[in-house]
Design an enzyme around this catalytic site. Structure first.
Site, mmCIF file in Angstrom:
data_model
loop_
_atom_site.group_PDB
_atom_site.id
_atom_site.type_symbol
_atom_site.label_atom_id
_atom_site.label_comp_id
_atom_site.label_asym_id
_atom_site.label_seq_id
_atom_site.Cartn_x
_atom_site.Cartn_y
_atom_site.Cartn_z
ATOM 1 N N GLY A 43 37.187 6.617 140.647
ATOM 2 C CA GLY A 43 36.768 6.467 141.754
ATOM 3 C C GLY A 43 35.938 8.315 141.738
ATOM 4 O O GLY A 43 34.938 8.687 142.234
ATOM 5 N N ASP A 117 31.166 15.621 136.142
ATOM 6 C CA ASP A 117 31.571 14.744 136.452
ATOM 7 C C ASP A 117 32.377 14.445 134.467
ATOM 8 O O ASP A 117 31.786 13.999 133.742
ATOM 9 C CB ASP A 117 31.380 13.307 137.295
ATOM 10 C CG ASP A 117 31.634 12.056 136.955
ATOM 11 O OD1 ASP A 117 32.972 11.699 137.076
ATOM 12 O OD2 ASP A 117 30.877 11.252 137.167
ATOM 13 N N THR A 118 33.955 14.254 135.147
ATOM 14 C CA THR A 118 34.070 13.652 133.628
ATOM 15 C C THR A 118 34.872 13.132 132.888
ATOM 16 O O THR A 118 35.735 12.420 134.290
ATOM 17 C CB THR A 118 35.597 15.016 133.135
ATOM 18 O OG1 THR A 118 36.670 15.028 134.077
ATOM 19 C CG2 THR A 118 34.909 16.471 133.493
ATOM 20 N N HIS A 121 38.894 8.131 129.978
ATOM 21 C CA HIS A 121 39.349 6.904 129.090
ATOM 22 C C HIS A 121 40.463 8.522 128.327
ATOM 23 O O HIS A 121 39.199 9.848 127.927
ATOM 24 C CB HIS A 121 38.607 6.539 128.669
ATOM 25 C CG HIS A 121 38.179 4.975 128.309
ATOM 26 N ND1 HIS A 121 37.108 5.206 129.886
ATOM 27 C CD2 HIS A 121 38.212 4.155 128.644
ATOM 28 C CE1 HIS A 121 36.648 4.223 130.373
ATOM 29 N NE2 HIS A 121 37.317 3.128 129.459
ATOM 30 N N LEU A 476 38.549 15.122 89.104
ATOM 31 C CA LEU A 476 39.452 13.928 89.760
ATOM 32 C C LEU A 476 40.785 14.180 88.589
ATOM 33 O O LEU A 476 40.293 15.207 87.576
ATOM 34 C CB LEU A 476 38.604 12.132 89.071
ATOM 35 C CG LEU A 476 38.056 11.680 90.369
ATOM 36 C CD1 LEU A 476 36.857 10.532 89.759
ATOM 37 C CD2 LEU A 476 38.490 12.006 91.634
ATOM 38 N N SER A 477 41.423 13.455 88.884
ATOM 39 C CA SER A 477 42.871 13.585 88.114
ATOM 40 C C SER A 477 42.749 12.787 86.641
ATOM 41 O O SER A 477 41.822 12.000 87.144
ATOM 42 C CB SER A 477 44.045 12.665 88.683
ATOM 43 O OG SER A 477 44.647 12.589 87.563
ATOM 44 N N SER A 549 42.272 19.910 94.053
ATOM 45 C CA SER A 549 41.366 20.988 94.523
ATOM 46 C C SER A 549 40.388 19.911 95.323
ATOM 47 O O SER A 549 39.153 20.099 95.432
ATOM 48 C CB SER A 549 40.654 22.208 94.412
ATOM 49 O OG SER A 549 39.932 22.111 93.769
#
Length: 636
Positions: A43, A117-118, A121, A476-477, A549
């Site tokens: 409320g 008004d927060t 949820h 990439l590997s 990386s």
């Protein structure tokens, strides 16, 4: 004509006098910022709407529209759905929930108010933190039918954590439990036990009905057993935090240096703590230069004193160095400056915090780079238990330490929200990802200083007859990074250059032996590689780093740490499908089969460089050609 004009002028004169008197009275009212919070459907929006209605802050046309909207959503009888005053988003009205933070202004004869008004949820907890960050009072609503819920505990803990000193426990919807004193007392007792466990020593409980207005503005006949204050009376009379802040020593973060002409130089900002007067001796932090306040300048003229919350421009008697981000403090009671802290952190982003990753933090008026360490613990808001955590996810709360790239002027958050609170910003996306509250500076931040050395980087480089550099290969590997790195070092060795190769696989046998391959560990691995590479570059070496990386943020961190002129990013570019086809070790196949977790390109992301110094198409370029191209550009 004269007889008709005179009454009009008299009325206009009276209206003007009334307006002037009203504005004069309104200007000197105190201002209270507060939030309403709690669980879903407790409320909150209805309560704010009721307060706006009772304080006559709704225009007639708005009231008519509200009545029409109330009928659309099925409000019983002639009752108005006050929540519609606040739930402004279409999605909120459709779902009957609050999503965003809604700010409303209203006033009474005694005080002005800004209320936030927060949302209730859990997924919108970050919005609640935003609303609470500037509040002095929190109204925690509880549905009398449901009692104390998880979000009640979460929001109460956050309100206390954010330093809100005044808590109102509004037990709402009392009309739906027949105004039962027994139910009310039970809820207050449950909440008191929880409040004691988190350090809330005082709160004001009030039984209310936001929908019907019980105990909002006037005492309700439905609760004859309740003899305490009404909600509005409490809001009008509660002591404001500014009174306490004025008693603390003067602090003003400098927001802007004002220099309209050669004869005037002032320092503008909003006073965070204390009072300042002309003649006060002040100190500029972190430079420690001192001077005396000459004038307090405002748009309306000079002041004899300025207090907390006022935006002013100070002029000093001496021409001393002071710029945005510095803090003016009382010379006899200065603040501290440090670069290593313990804090509470509320994480507010969908992507989890990565320890070791560089983030921007904004504290006061300064912005610095900071790196967070792994949490000491996270907080379970249901039980207040301290639980082990490797990182923090969305809405998680934890205690951890962090370091900054330069000293920061601060005070513990309990003493100063302005100099103890900070926000965290992701360097890549510019999104605000967390809010933090500093507890204290660690001893390392106060006592560890750089030791000056006689033989510096330039001398090491001169001895080796070369310019130091860090050549950082990423991809990439299986893209060919290690092959290029080896070929590069061989060719440099033939040129009698002093080099060292930091291979990503090899360092995991020693330097990064304790790390795995999840995102947090990959960030820490990149940080360690960057730190070692910088030390080797300081020794005058040409350092070759070969590492997947995968994150741009960590490669940019390495660039900032080493220096843009000496850091050279090399992208070994090979499409994922081709890397899988050439994979002799079968690593991609294992990752596809679920046998390898956190494998880059399959179940862990790779962020390709956007502007590398070198990019080689590994389908058309040989490692020897790539190494030769790098040497031709970097090595004279």
């Amino acid at each position: 004509m004269t007889t008709t004009e005179e009454p009009i002028y008299q009325v206009e004169s009276l209206i003007a006098e009334d307006i002037d008197a009203y504005l004069e009275k309104h200007q000197h009212k105190t201002m209270l910022r507060f939030i309403t919070c709690g669980s879903v459907d407790d409320g909150k929006s209805t309560l704010i709407g009721r307060m706006l209605y009772d304080s006559h802050m709704i225009f007639e046309d708005h009231l008519q529209a509200l009545e029409a909207d109330s009928k659309k959503v099925g409000t019983q009888g002639e009752q108005i759905d006050f929540a519609l005053l606040v739930d402004g988003l279409a999605a909120e009205r459709e779902q009957g929930i609050t999503i965003d933070v809604a700010y409303r202004f209203f006033g009474t004869e005694k005080r002005k108010f800004i209320v936030a008004d927060t949302p209730g949820h859990e997924q919108y907890t970050r919005n609640m933190v935003t609303g609470a960050s500037t509040a002095e009072l929190a109204v925690i609503l509880i549905d009398a039918r449901k009692g104390v819920l998880t979000q009640t505990r979460r929001h109460s803990y956050l309100a206390h954590l954010l330093g809100i000193r005044h808590i109102v426990l509004a037990v709402n919807k009392m009309d739906l439990v027949d105004y039962s004193q027994e139910r009310y007392d039970e809820i207050v007792a449950d909440y008191r036990a929880f409040a004691d466990s988190i350090g809330i020593t005082e709160f004001t409980p009030i039984p209310i009905s936001g929908f019907l207005g019980d105990n909002i503005t006037n005492h309700s006949e439905n609760t004859p057993w309740y003899t305490g204050t009404t909600l509005m009376n409490h809001l009008e009379t509660v002591e404001l935090d500014q009174t306490l802040d004025q008693a603390r020593p003067f602090r003003m973060p400098v927001q802007r240096v004002v220099r309209p002409d050669l004869d005037f130089r002032g320092f503008s900002g909003t006073i965070a703590n204390g009072i300042v007067r002309p003649g006060d001796k002040v100190r500029v932090l972190p430079t420690n230069r001192t001077s005396t306040v000459a004038r307090i300048v405002t748009f309306d003229g000079d002041l004899e004193q300025a207090v907390v919350g006022q935006a002013v421009t100070l002029t000093l008697e001496d021409e001393i160095d002071c710029s945005r981000g510095d803090v003016l403090v009382l010379d006899s009671a200065p603040a501290e400056a440090a670069d290593h802290f313990e804090c509470h952190l509320v994480w507010m982003d969908d992507s989890e915090m990565l320890p070791g990753r560089p983030y921007w933090i904004k504290i006061g008026t300064t912005t610095v780079t900071a790196q967070f360490e792994r949490p000491k613990y996270a907080v379970n808001v249901n039980t207040m238990e301290h639980v082990a955590a490797k990182t923090l996810g969305l809405n998680a709360i934890g205690v951890l330490t962090f370091s900054t790239d330069k000293p920061v002027v601060f005070e513990p958050y309990a003493d100063s929200h302005d100099l103890g609170g900070f926000i965290v910003v992701d360097k890549m996306t510019n999104a605000t990802v967390a809010a933090g509250m500093i507890h204290f500076a660690l001893r390392r931040g106060k006592n560890v200083a750089w030791q000056p050395l006689e033989i510096d980087r330039a001398h090491h480089a001169k001895m080796k007859h070369q310019a130091p550099a860090v050549i950082w290969l990423t991809g990439l590997s299986g893209a060919g990074k290690s092959v290029i790195a080896n070929e590069l070092e061989v060719q440099l060795a033939r040129m009698n250059r002093h080099t060292f190769l930091l291979d990503g696989d090899n360092v995991r046998h020693g330097l990064s032996k304790d790390l795995g391959f999840d995102d947090a560990d990959r960030v820490e691995n990149a940080r360690r590689l960057a730190e070692v590479a910088r030390l080797m570059a300081d020794a005058g070496l040409i350092v070759i780093v070969s590492s997947i990386s995968p994150f741009r943020s960590e490669r940019e961190m390495a660039r900032e740490l080493i220096g843009d002129s000496e850091f050279h990013e090399v992208f070994a570019d090979l499409p994922l499908a081709e890397a899988e086809r050439l994979d002799a070790k079968g690593l991609y196949a294992k990752a596809r089969a679920g046998e390898l977790e956190h494998f880059t390109g399959v179940n862990s992301p790779y962020e390709a460089p956007t502007a590398p110094e070198f990019r080689f198409d590994m389908q058309t370029t040989t490692p020897k050609e790539a190494a030769a191209a790098i040497i031709a550009t970097l090595v004279p």
